[in-house]
Scaffold this motif. Structure first.
Motif, PDB file in Angstrom:
ATOM      1  N   UNK A 132       0.773  -1.689   0.342  1.00  0.00           N
ATOM      2  CA  UNK A 132      -0.319  -0.021   0.201  1.00  0.00           C
ATOM      3  C   UNK A 132       0.816   1.262  -0.053  1.00  0.00           C
ATOM      4  N   UNK A 133       2.095   1.400   0.619  1.00  0.00           N
ATOM      5  CA  UNK A 133       2.600   2.650   1.180  1.00  0.00           C
ATOM      6  C   UNK A 133       3.328   2.897  -0.518  1.00  0.00           C
ATOM      7  N   UNK A 134       3.603   1.574  -1.135  1.00  0.00           N
ATOM      8  CA  UNK A 134       4.414   1.564  -2.518  1.00  0.00           C
ATOM      9  C   UNK A 134       2.928   2.444  -3.590  1.00  0.00           C
ATOM     10  N   UNK A 135       2.462   1.904  -3.422  1.00  0.00           N
ATOM     11  CA  UNK A 135       1.156   2.592  -4.483  1.00  0.00           C
ATOM     12  C   UNK A 135       0.885   3.869  -4.236  1.00  0.00           C
ATOM     13  N   UNK A 136       0.980   4.181  -2.577  1.00  0.00           N
ATOM     14  CA  UNK A 136       0.918   5.564  -2.378  1.00  0.00           C
ATOM     15  C   UNK A 136       1.844   6.285  -3.084  1.00  0.00           C
ATOM     16  N   UNK A 137       3.367   5.766  -3.044  1.00  0.00           N
ATOM     17  CA  UNK A 137       3.864   6.901  -3.350  1.00  0.00           C
ATOM     18  C   UNK A 137       4.093   6.591  -4.669  1.00  0.00           C
ATOM     19  N   UNK A 138       3.889   5.714  -5.266  1.00  0.00           N
ATOM     20  CA  UNK A 138       4.059   6.113  -7.360  1.00  0.00           C
ATOM     21  C   UNK A 138       2.489   7.508  -7.016  1.00  0.00           C
ATOM     22  N   UNK A 139       1.289   7.686  -6.828  1.00  0.00           N
ATOM     23  CA  UNK A 139       0.501   8.353  -6.911  1.00  0.00           C
ATOM     24  C   UNK A 139       0.694   9.364  -6.263  1.00  0.00           C
ATOM     25  N   UNK A 140       1.439   9.892  -5.549  1.00  0.00           N
ATOM     26  CA  UNK A 140       2.421  10.822  -4.656  1.00  0.00           C
ATOM     27  C   UNK A 140       2.768  11.317  -6.203  1.00  0.00           C
ATOM     28  N   UNK A 141       4.266  10.537  -6.455  1.00  0.00           N
ATOM     29  CA  UNK A 141       5.150  11.188  -7.982  1.00  0.00           C
ATOM     30  C   UNK A 141       4.493  11.314  -8.912  1.00  0.00           C
ATOM     31  N   UNK A 142       3.316  11.079  -9.223  1.00  0.00           N
ATOM     32  CA  UNK A 142       2.411  11.417 -10.605  1.00  0.00           C
ATOM     33  C   UNK A 142       1.140  12.408 -10.693  1.00  0.00           C
ATOM     34  N   UNK A 143       0.869  12.657  -9.104  1.00  0.00           N
ATOM     35  CA  UNK A 143       0.371  13.700  -8.558  1.00  0.00           C
ATOM     36  C   UNK A 143       1.004  15.439  -8.622  1.00  0.00           C
ATOM     37  N   UNK A 144       2.577  15.029  -7.508  1.00  0.00           N
ATOM     38  CA  UNK A 144       3.184  15.596  -7.835  1.00  0.00           C
ATOM     39  C   UNK A 144       4.035  16.375  -8.914  1.00  0.00           C
TER      40      UNK A 144
END
Length: 321
Positions: A80-92
């Motif tokens: 879940x943390x990896x998924x959050x990191x990917x979504x965070x990177x794309x959004x940022x």
């Protein structure tokens, strides 16, 4: 998917502290799965652990197999943390790039490179912060295993739980580690005695941090409750008797009450054994210092871990998560 991995070594062989004896695995993505307790009970008997099966099975069930605990562990898992990191990177990246396009230099390709570097740097910082928090004790998992470890530590075992990725599956692993508490208990009790004599205020401050917030039902005085019911009762009954929810309040529960050094030391070992096992098997323990009780090992023993991270007057790991 359930598995049990036996890595206890040869029968009759003297086991060093910190040796992993058994690992139970289960798929946390499927709510119907659980740890194979039957195989676990057989292995514990072969290790000479004579504990009432119903007792430790119920404690493990209450500690880590309740639906709300499993949901918490899923949302705090690596997957879940990896998924959050990917979504965070794309959004940022998208937000920074959109902002840069409003500027005059936004149309050059160098701007895209700078945006990518900035987004990667911020994402790495966020991942490092999450990793740092993973090194702290987790009240919702590590401390919940304290009741289990209170039983097993008397038989030379401590238990901890981790999660791992197996393709798309989030796998929970319950680790059973050999640990003889006698030397650590004596050393930690002596350390607490010394702190009580030299730095009592610092010791008390560290112990005050070891607490959890509990929800308790407020129970008013019986006479006052009856009087309040008479005052609130309607003159004409409507025939409806709604069930009132109990009034609750939050209470601060100190996990290590003041007492003899031996009792406090034992309580500290039990509370932090779950966190110790998790950090031990994932390779996240700090480097050992001289005087530990793990033979030929570069990691600290349990009492060293408690001394440096819990009874350290400069910082406390407990309140981090």
């Amino acid at each position: 998917m359930m598995r049990m991995k036996d890595i206890s070594g040869r029968e009759g062989e003297e086991r060093p502290n910190g040796q992993v004896l058994m690992v139970l695995s289960m798929d946390n993505n499927c709510s119907a799965t659980s740890f194979d307790m039957e195989l676990c009970a057989q292995k514990l008997k072969s290790l000479g652990v004579q504990v009432a099966e119903d007792q430790w099975r119920r404690l493990i069930q209450d500690a880590v197999l309740k639906p709300e605990v499993r949901r918490y562990m899923f949302y705090n898992s690596r997957a879940f943390q990896i998924a959050i990191a990917v979504v965070f990177y794309m959004s940022l990246w998208t937000n920074i790039y959109s902002t840069v396009q409003l500027c005059s230099f936004g149309r050059y390709w160098e701007a895209s490179v700078l945006v990518t570097l900035a987004a990667v740097a911020v994402t790495v910082v966020v991942i490092l912060v999450i990793d740092c928090r993973q090194r702290k004790i987790n009240v919702n998992t590590d401390v919940r295993l304290a009741a289990v470890n209170e039983i097993f530590i008397k038989h030379g075992l401590i238990v901890g739980i981790t999660d791992a990725l197996d393709g798309p599956h989030n796998i929970l692993q319950l680790w059973f580690v050999h640990f003889s508490p006698e030397r650590c208990l004596q050393s930690l009790a002596a350390h607490i005695t010394d702190l009580q004599r030299t730095r009592e205020s610092g010791l008390q401050h560290s112990l005050d941090q070891i607490c959890v917030v509990m929800e308790a039902v407020v129970r008013p005085d019986l006479g006052m409750e009856e009087e309040a019911l008479r005052e609130e009762s309607p003159l004409l009954s409507s025939g409806v008797n709604p069930n009132k929810e109990p009034v609750t309040c939050n209470e601060l529960l100190h996990l290590v009450p003041k007492g003899p050094p031996e009792v406090m030391a034992q309580q500290l070992l039990v509370i932090f054994s779950g966190c110790y096992v998790r950090l031990l098997v994932t390779g996240r323990l700090p480097r050992a210092v001289a005087g530990g009780h793990l033979e030929h090992s570069s990691v600290p023993c349990l009492c060293q871990f408690v001394k440096t991270t819990v009874l350290n007057t400069h910082r406390s790991w407990f309140m981090g998560r």
